[in-house]
Enzyme design. Structure first.
Site, mmCIF file in Angstrom:
data_model
loop_
_atom_site.group_PDB
_atom_site.id
_atom_site.type_symbol
_atom_site.label_atom_id
_atom_site.label_comp_id
_atom_site.label_asym_id
_atom_site.label_seq_id
_atom_site.Cartn_x
_atom_site.Cartn_y
_atom_site.Cartn_z
ATOM 1 N N ALA A 85 -8.039 -1.379 -5.616
ATOM 2 C CA ALA A 85 -6.615 -1.654 -5.817
ATOM 3 C C ALA A 85 -5.802 -0.952 -4.748
ATOM 4 O O ALA A 85 -6.259 0.013 -4.126
ATOM 5 C CB ALA A 85 -6.175 -1.192 -7.209
ATOM 6 N N ASP A 86 -4.590 -1.460 -4.540
ATOM 7 C CA ASP A 86 -3.656 -0.804 -3.631
ATOM 8 C C ASP A 86 -2.257 -0.938 -4.202
ATOM 9 O O ASP A 86 -1.874 -2.014 -4.677
ATOM 10 C CB ASP A 86 -3.707 -1.421 -2.236
ATOM 11 C CG ASP A 86 -2.918 -0.599 -1.238
ATOM 12 O OD1 ASP A 86 -3.353 0.530 -0.930
ATOM 13 O OD2 ASP A 86 -1.862 -1.070 -0.771
#
Length: 207
Positions: A85-86
């Site tokens: 994820a970011d």
């Protein structure tokens, strides 16, 4: 509900993401990527010219997941789905990442004070069949925050590994009168989108 089948790798060092995956019963193993010196980072997180924020977080999450799978195969680990994820805090197309110093965090919070900003978190899952990405978009409103409050907040440690220089699940909650969207997404891992991706990848949340 605990998964009865399936394991994944989580390409992240984030304790918040560990906590959120455990919350929905996902059986995961951390898979650490290189992030900084002395060796080159596995994923270059510099924003491309004219890249919009949604494309940016999507590209970085995809790159982390795909690099995680590559590193797992290079290390001769089990070939499991890799989740990454970011998260980015966005104000008027400006992306706020993790602050590099007290002064950087102080400037970020001063800019966000009294403003409504967007928090984008992209989630990616990579398997031998490809990569799928989902993006969660939330809005967060900050009340006016005084300089003394900002400095007092930054005297603690919670701000420095968070996009935008704050943790909604921490003391910074006192700055936030309103949020629209995904609380877990603002924390760094939107559970609705994460569950969808895992189900699509054959990892059932309920079984």
């Amino acid at each position: 509900m605990t998964l009865t089948d399936g394991r994944i790798y989580l390409a992240s060092r984030s304790p918040r993401r560990f906590e959120l995956l455990r919350q929905i019963g996902v059986n995961f193993e951390p898979l650490l990527l290189r992030e900084a010196l002395p060796r080159q980072a596995d994923v270059d997180e510099i924003r491309l010219a004219d890249e919009n924020p949604i494309d940016y977080v999507s590209r970085i999450a995809r790159a982390k997941a795909e690099m995680g799978r590559l590193r797992a195969l290079q290390r001769r680990l089990a070939d499991l789905p890799v989740l990454a994820a970011d998260t980015a805090v966005v104000l008027r197309d400006r992306i706020f990442g993790k602050p590099k110093s007290f002064a950087d965090a102080e400037k970020m919070l001063g800019t966000l004070s009294g403003q409504t900003h967007q928090v984008l978190t992209a989630v990616a899952v990579t398997t031998q069949n490809g990569t799928h990405v989902r993006v969660s978009a939330s809005t967060v409103r900050f009340r006016d925050i005084g300089e003394r409050e900002i400095r007092s907040y930054l005297a603690g440690t919670e701000a420095y590994d968070k996009a935008g220089g704050y943790a909604i699940q921490g003391i910074a909650a006192v700055f936030i009168p309103e949020i629209a969207g995904s609380y877990s997404g603002v924390m760094g891992l939107p559970l609705f989108e994460t569950a969808q991706l895992l189900e699509e990848s054959g990892i059932p949340i309920f079984s």
